[in-house]
Design a protein around this motif. Structure first.
Motif, short mmCIF file in Angstrom:
data_model
loop_
_atom_site.label_atom_id
_atom_site.label_comp_id
_atom_site.label_asym_id
_atom_site.label_seq_id
_atom_site.Cartn_x
_atom_site.Cartn_y
_atom_site.Cartn_z
N ALA A 513 -41.71 19.28 17.40
CA ALA A 513 -42.40 19.35 18.70
C ALA A 513 -43.90 19.54 18.55
CB ALA A 513 -41.81 20.47 19.54
N GLN A 514 -44.36 19.94 17.38
CA GLN A 514 -45.81 20.06 17.16
C GLN A 514 -46.47 18.68 17.22
OE1 GLN A 514 -46.29 22.10 13.42
NE2 GLN A 514 -44.99 23.81 14.05
N GLN A 515 -45.70 17.64 16.90
CA GLN A 515 -46.23 16.28 16.89
C GLN A 515 -45.68 15.43 18.05
OE1 GLN A 515 -48.50 14.75 14.69
NE2 GLN A 515 -48.88 16.88 14.16
N ALA A 516 -44.58 15.85 18.65
CA ALA A 516 -43.91 15.03 19.68
C ALA A 516 -44.23 15.53 21.08
CB ALA A 516 -42.40 15.06 19.46
N GLU A 517 -44.59 14.61 21.96
CA GLU A 517 -44.81 14.96 23.37
C GLU A 517 -43.52 14.84 24.18
OE1 GLU A 517 -49.01 13.44 24.69
OE2 GLU A 517 -48.29 12.18 23.05
N PHE A 518 -42.52 14.20 23.60
CA PHE A 518 -41.22 14.13 24.26
C PHE A 518 -40.13 13.95 23.21
CE2 PHE A 518 -42.56 9.68 24.02
CZ PHE A 518 -41.40 9.02 23.62
N PHE A 519 -38.94 14.40 23.57
CA PHE A 519 -37.72 14.16 22.79
C PHE A 519 -36.80 13.28 23.63
CE2 PHE A 519 -37.58 18.58 20.48
CZ PHE A 519 -38.62 18.19 19.67
N SER A 520 -36.08 12.40 22.96
CA SER A 520 -34.99 11.68 23.62
C SER A 520 -33.80 11.71 22.68
CB SER A 520 -35.38 10.23 23.92
OG SER A 520 -34.33 9.57 24.61
N PHE A 521 -32.69 12.24 23.17
CA PHE A 521 -31.51 12.37 22.32
C PHE A 521 -30.81 11.01 22.20
CE2 PHE A 521 -31.98 16.78 23.80
CZ PHE A 521 -32.00 17.42 22.57
N GLY A 522 -30.78 10.50 20.97
CA GLY A 522 -30.01 9.29 20.69
C GLY A 522 -28.60 9.71 20.31
N THR A 523 -27.78 9.96 21.32
CA THR A 523 -26.48 10.59 21.06
C THR A 523 -25.47 9.67 20.41
OG1 THR A 523 -25.97 10.20 23.40
CG2 THR A 523 -26.67 12.42 22.78
N ASN A 524 -25.72 8.35 20.40
CA ASN A 524 -24.82 7.48 19.64
C ASN A 524 -24.89 7.85 18.15
OD1 ASN A 524 -24.52 6.19 22.10
ND2 ASN A 524 -25.92 4.54 21.60
N ASP A 525 -26.12 7.87 17.62
CA ASP A 525 -26.30 8.23 16.21
C ASP A 525 -26.11 9.72 15.96
OD1 ASP A 525 -26.64 5.87 14.83
OD2 ASP A 525 -28.78 5.72 15.24
N LEU A 526 -26.50 10.56 16.92
CA LEU A 526 -26.33 12.00 16.72
C LEU A 526 -24.85 12.36 16.61
CD1 LEU A 526 -27.78 14.69 16.40
CD2 LEU A 526 -27.73 14.96 18.89
N THR A 527 -24.01 11.69 17.39
CA THR A 527 -22.56 11.90 17.28
C THR A 527 -22.07 11.40 15.93
OG1 THR A 527 -22.26 11.70 19.67
CG2 THR A 527 -20.32 11.32 18.30
N GLN A 528 -22.55 10.25 15.53
CA GLN A 528 -22.14 9.64 14.26
C GLN A 528 -22.50 10.54 13.08
OE1 GLN A 528 -22.30 5.14 12.90
NE2 GLN A 528 -24.36 5.92 13.12
N THR A 529 -23.73 11.05 13.08
CA THR A 529 -24.18 11.86 11.94
C THR A 529 -23.64 13.28 11.99
OG1 THR A 529 -26.26 12.26 13.14
CG2 THR A 529 -26.26 10.50 11.51
N LYS A 583 -41.17 16.98 27.46
CA LYS A 583 -40.24 16.22 28.28
C LYS A 583 -39.04 15.84 27.42
CE LYS A 583 -41.62 12.20 29.90
NZ LYS A 583 -42.29 11.22 30.77
N VAL A 584 -37.84 16.05 27.95
CA VAL A 584 -36.63 15.81 27.16
C VAL A 584 -35.64 14.97 27.96
CG1 VAL A 584 -34.80 16.84 25.77
CG2 VAL A 584 -36.95 18.07 26.07
N GLY A 585 -35.12 13.94 27.33
CA GLY A 585 -34.13 13.08 27.98
C GLY A 585 -33.05 12.68 27.00
N ILE A 586 -32.19 11.79 27.44
CA ILE A 586 -31.12 11.26 26.61
C ILE A 586 -31.08 9.76 26.82
CG2 ILE A 586 -29.42 11.75 28.42
CD1 ILE A 586 -27.27 12.02 26.33
N CYS A 587 -30.94 8.99 25.73
CA CYS A 587 -30.88 7.53 25.88
C CYS A 587 -29.66 6.93 25.20
CB CYS A 587 -32.16 6.88 25.35
SG CYS A 587 -32.46 7.17 23.59
N GLY A 588 -28.76 7.78 24.69
CA GLY A 588 -27.50 7.26 24.17
C GLY A 588 -26.60 6.84 25.31
N GLU A 589 -25.49 6.19 24.99
CA GLU A 589 -24.58 5.71 26.03
C GLU A 589 -24.00 6.85 26.87
OE1 GLU A 589 -23.64 2.46 27.14
OE2 GLU A 589 -25.56 2.29 26.15
#
Length: 633
Positions: A513-529, A583-589
Motif C-alpha cells: 500500500a505504500q506504492q499502491a493507490e488502490f487494490f483490486s482482488f483478483g479472486t480467480n487467481d487468489l482462490t487458485q493460489t 480504494k479497494v475492489g474486486i474484479c474476479g468472477e
C-alpha cells in the motif's frame, strides 16, 4: 367428483377458475358456473394475501353451493413471477421497497436478462431423451447452433448468417475471435473460471464447460457423447443456466430488458418485464453502498454495461486486444525478438493499435474510472502450438520452422499459471510496460484534447507479491506519464494500483500500500493460489469433492470466506492502516455472485466488478447487504 389428490396425481384435469384461464370456448370456468361462489373465493384470496403479505396457494372445496377454504400457504413461483409479485405488492401497499428487495433471489434476475428455451420444447426434448450430457453452467442463457470445431471456421460460417456453437476440448486466447462470433461455447474441459468461462461471461455468450462426457475428434470432425455421434454441422442446443447439452434446435425467448435498453426494439412502456426490472434497480440503487463496475475490454461490452448501470470499468484485460486482426503477428514479432531493440520495434507497431483501443473505451466510459490491467498471461499463449500452425506462422513471419519451434519450446513452462507472467513480464521486459503505459496516457490525452472528456485511467499491475515488484513497475508508469503529459501539454488524473491475487500480496498489503493507490482482488487467481489447485483442472475432481461433502460449493463460483475471504479481510485492514484513502475492489468472477458481493460489503470494499450481464445481480445483492446491515443495528 374429483378430489384434491386426484388433481395432484394427474388423474383429473382441473377446470379453469375464471374466464381468463380458459384454453377453449367449450370449457366452463368457476366464474361462469358459480359466479357468486367465484366472487366469494376472490374476496377471501385477497384477504389471505393481505394478511400474509404474500401470494397464496389456496385449497378450497365447494359443497352444496357453499365455499370452504381448506388451507393456505405461500405459493410456489418462477423467478419471473417472484419479481412481478414483489413489485405488485409494493404498488398495492402490502410491503415496502426494502421487503420487496429482500424477497427476491438475485439470481432470479437472470430470467429477465437472458434468452431462455421455450419450456414446452425443452420438456419435450427431455422426454425424447435428447438431453445427452451435462457440464458446468458457465454462461447463463440458452442458444442453438450448428456444431463447429475450429474458431476460424466459426467466423466464416457466421459471416454467412449461420448460427454456430463452438465446440472445443478447451479454449485458449487465440480462439477469441471465433468465440466472439459464436452463438455459444461448449468445452469438454475446464471449470467456472477457465478461459472459456471467463471470456464467455464477459462477452455475454451462452457457455457450458467441463462437459467431460464429450469425446471430441478434431481430425474426423465429430464428437461422441454417451453413445450418440454428433457430426460437424449438426444442430445442438446448450443451456448455460443448467449446463445441459441437447440434440437438435430449440426455440428461445429473448430478453425484453435488453430489447429495450440495448437493441432498442421495444419501448419501455411496451414491456412489463422491463418496467419490473427498472423499478427493482431504482430501489436497489437507493439502498446499496457498494459501487458496481464491469469487466470489459471492448467498446461494445462497455456500452452494454453502461446501459445496465455500470459505474466504471473494474478490469480491462489488455491481452485480448492483441489477438485482433494483424496485431497478433506484431505481438509474435515482439516475443521472438532476440534483443531489446528488436522488441521495441515490434512494440512500436502495437502502440498505435493499443492507443486506438483505449480511446474507443474512454469515449464510451467518458469521465468514469477505467482500470486497465497491464499484460498478464505468459507469452507462450500468443504463439502457435501444433507443428502445422508453427509452420504456417513461421512462413508468414519469414523465419524458419526450427527457429520458431525452438522459441515455443523455450517458453514452455511446467506450471504457467505460476510462471513468467503478470508483473514478472514487465520486470524482465520493461519495454512492454512502457509501451502499454504510453498507449494509455496518449489515448487519455487525445480524448481530452479532441473531445473534452476528462478521462480517469487506473493502471493496475498484476500478480504483485512483493512491494519492490510494484515499485519497479510504478516507476516506469510515472516516467511515461510525465513524458507524455509534457509532450501533449495536458495532464490527466491517474492512479496506479495492483491486483491482490497471491497470498503474499495479501499478507504484506501494508508494504504494498505504500506504492499502491488502490487494490483490486483478483479472486480467480487468489482462490487458485490459496487452495493450490488449477482452476482449469478442478472440474476433474470437483463433483467428487462436493458429493463427499469435502466442499460445500465450487470455490471458483462462490467466494470461500473462511479461507480466501480471510486473506482479503487482512489485506483491507493492513492496506488502510498505511493508506487511509486506499480504494479497494474486486474484479474476479466472484464480483457478480450474490453471497460474495455481500461479503465484499461486510469487509468494507468500495466496489465490485463483474461481467456485464451480472451487473443487476450484483446491484441487488449489494442492496440486500446494506438492508441486512441496517437491520442488525
Amino acid at each position: 367428483n374429483a378430489q384434491g389428490e386426484d388433481v395432484v396425481a394427474g388423474i383429473r384435469t382441473p377446470q379453469p377458475i375464471n374466464r381468463r384461464q380458459k384454453a377453449s370456448p367449450q370449457e366452463v370456468s368457476l366464474e361462469e358456473a358459480m359466479p357468486e361462489v367465484y366472487k366469494e373465493l376472490e374476496h377471501y384470496c385477497k384477504v389471505l394475501e393481505r394478511h400474509f403479505r404474500d401470494m397464496q396457494d389456496v385449497e378450497f372445496t365447494i359443497q352444496r353451493g357453499k365455499l370452504f377454504i381448506l388451507q393456505t400457504r405461500s405459493g410456489k413461483r418462477t423467478g419471473l413471477a417472484a419479481l412481478r409479485i414483489a413489485v405488485d405488492m409494493v404498488t398495492e401497499g402490502l410491503i415496502d421497497e426494502e421487503e420487496a428487495l429482500m424477497r427476491i433471489e438475485p439470481e432470479q434476475l437472470n430470467q429477465l436478462l437472458r434468452p431462455v428455451f421455450d419450456p414446452e420444447e425443452k420438456e419435450k426434448a427431455r422426454k425424447e431423451g435428447r438431453v445427452v450430457a451435462k457440464g458446468l453452467p458457465a454462461g447463463p442463457g440458452a442458444t442453438s447452433g450448428h456444431v463447429v470445431f475450429f474458431p476460424s471456421e466459426v467466423e466464416e460460417r457466421t459471416a454467412k448468417g449461420e448460427e454456430v456453437i463452438l465446440v472445443r476440448v478447451e479454449t485458449s486466447p487465440e480462439d477469441i475471435r471465433g468465440m466472439s462470433a459464436a452463438q455459444g461455447i461448449l468445452t469438454a474441459r475446464g471449470g467456472m473460471t477457465s478461459h472459456a468461462a471467463l471470456v464467455a461471461r464477459q462477452m455475454g455468450k451462452v457457455c457450458v464447460v467441463g462437459c467431460e462426457a464429450l469425446r471430441i475428434d478434431y481430425k474426423n470432425r465429430h464428437l461422441e457423447v454417451n453413445g450418440r455421434l454428433i457430426r460437424e454441422g449438426d444442430y445442438i442446443s446448450i443451456d448455460g443456466s443448467t449446463g445441459e447439452v441437447i440434440l437438435g434446435k430449440l426455440k428461445t425467448r429473448p430478453s425484453e430488458v435488453l430489447e429495450v435498453l440495448v437493441e432498442k426494439r421495444l419501448k419501455p412502456e411496451e414491456s412489463q418485464s422491463y418496467q419490473i426490472y427498472h423499478k427493482l434497480m431504482q430501489w436497489a440503487d437507493r439502498k446499496r453502498k457498494l459501487r458496481v463496475r464491469v469487466n470489459a475490454d471492448r467498446p461494445e461490452q462497455a456500452s452494454l454495461a453502461l446501459a445496465l448501470g455500470a459505474e466504471g470499468i473494474g478490469l480491462c484485460r489488455t491481452e485480448h486486444m492483441f489477438f485482433e486482426g494483424e496485431r497478433i503477428y506484431a505481438m509474435r514479432e515482439m516475443i521472438i525478438a532476440q534483443d531489446p531493440e528488436s522488441r521495441r520495434e515490434a512494440l512500436d507497431k502495437l502502440l498505435p493499435m493499443q492507443r486506438e483501443d483505449f480511446k474507443a473505451i474512454f469515449r464510451v466510459m467518458r469521465d468514469l474510472p477505467v482500470t486497465i490491467r497491464t499484460l498478464d498471461p505468459p507469452l507462450h499463449e500468443f504463439l502457435p502450438h501444433s507443428d502445422d500452425e508453427i509452420a504456417q506462422v513461421a512462413e508468414r513471419m519469414g523465419i524458419s520452422f526450427d527457429e520458431l519451434k525452438a522459441k515455443v519450446e523455450s517458453l514452455r513452462e511446467a506450471n504457467p499459471m505460476l510462471g513468467h507472467r503478470g508483473c514478472r513480464l514487465g520486470i524482465v521486459y520493461p519495454e512492454i510496460t512502457r509501451m502499454q503505459a504510453r498507449a494509455i496516457f496518449e489515448a487519455a490525452c487525445e480524448v481530452k484534447l479532441e473531445e473534452g472528456i476528462e478521462v480517469h485511467p487506473e493502471i493496475m499491475i498484476p500478480l504483485v507479491g512483493h512491494v519492490e515488484e510494484l515499485r519497479d513497475q510504478r516507476r516506469i508508469v510515472d516516467e511515461v506519464a510525465k513524458e507524455v503529459f509534457a509532450r501533449y501539454g495536458v495532464e490527466v488524473p491517474y492512479k496506479v494500483g495492483t491486483m491482490i491475487e497471491i497470498p503474499r500480496g495479501a499478507l504484506t498489503a501494508d508494504e504494498i500500500a505504500q506504492q499502491a493507490e488502490f487494490f483490486s482482488f483478483g479472486t480467480n487467481d487468489l482462490t487458485q493460489t490459496t487452495y493450490g489447485i488449477s482452476r482449469d483442472d478442478v472440474g476433474k475432481f470437483l463433483r467428487a469433492y462436493v458429493e463427499k461433502g469435502i466442499w460445500d460449493f465450487d470455490p471458483f463460483v462462490k467466494l470461500d470466506t473462511k479461507g480466501v475471504g480471510q486473506l482479503m479481510m487482512l489485506a483491507v485492514e493492513k492496506g488502510r492502516e498505511v493508506r487511509a484513502d486506499l480504494k479497494v475492489g474486486i474484479c474476479g468472477e466472484h464480483g457478480g455472485e450474490p453471497s460474495s458481493v455481500k461479503f465484499c460489503h461486510s469487509i468494507g470494499l468500495d466496489y465490485v466488478s463483474c461481467s456485464p450481464l451480472r451487473i443487476p445481480i450484483a446491484k441487488l445483492a449489494a442492496a440486500q447487504a446494506a438492508i441486512e446491515e441496517n437491520g442488525k443495528k
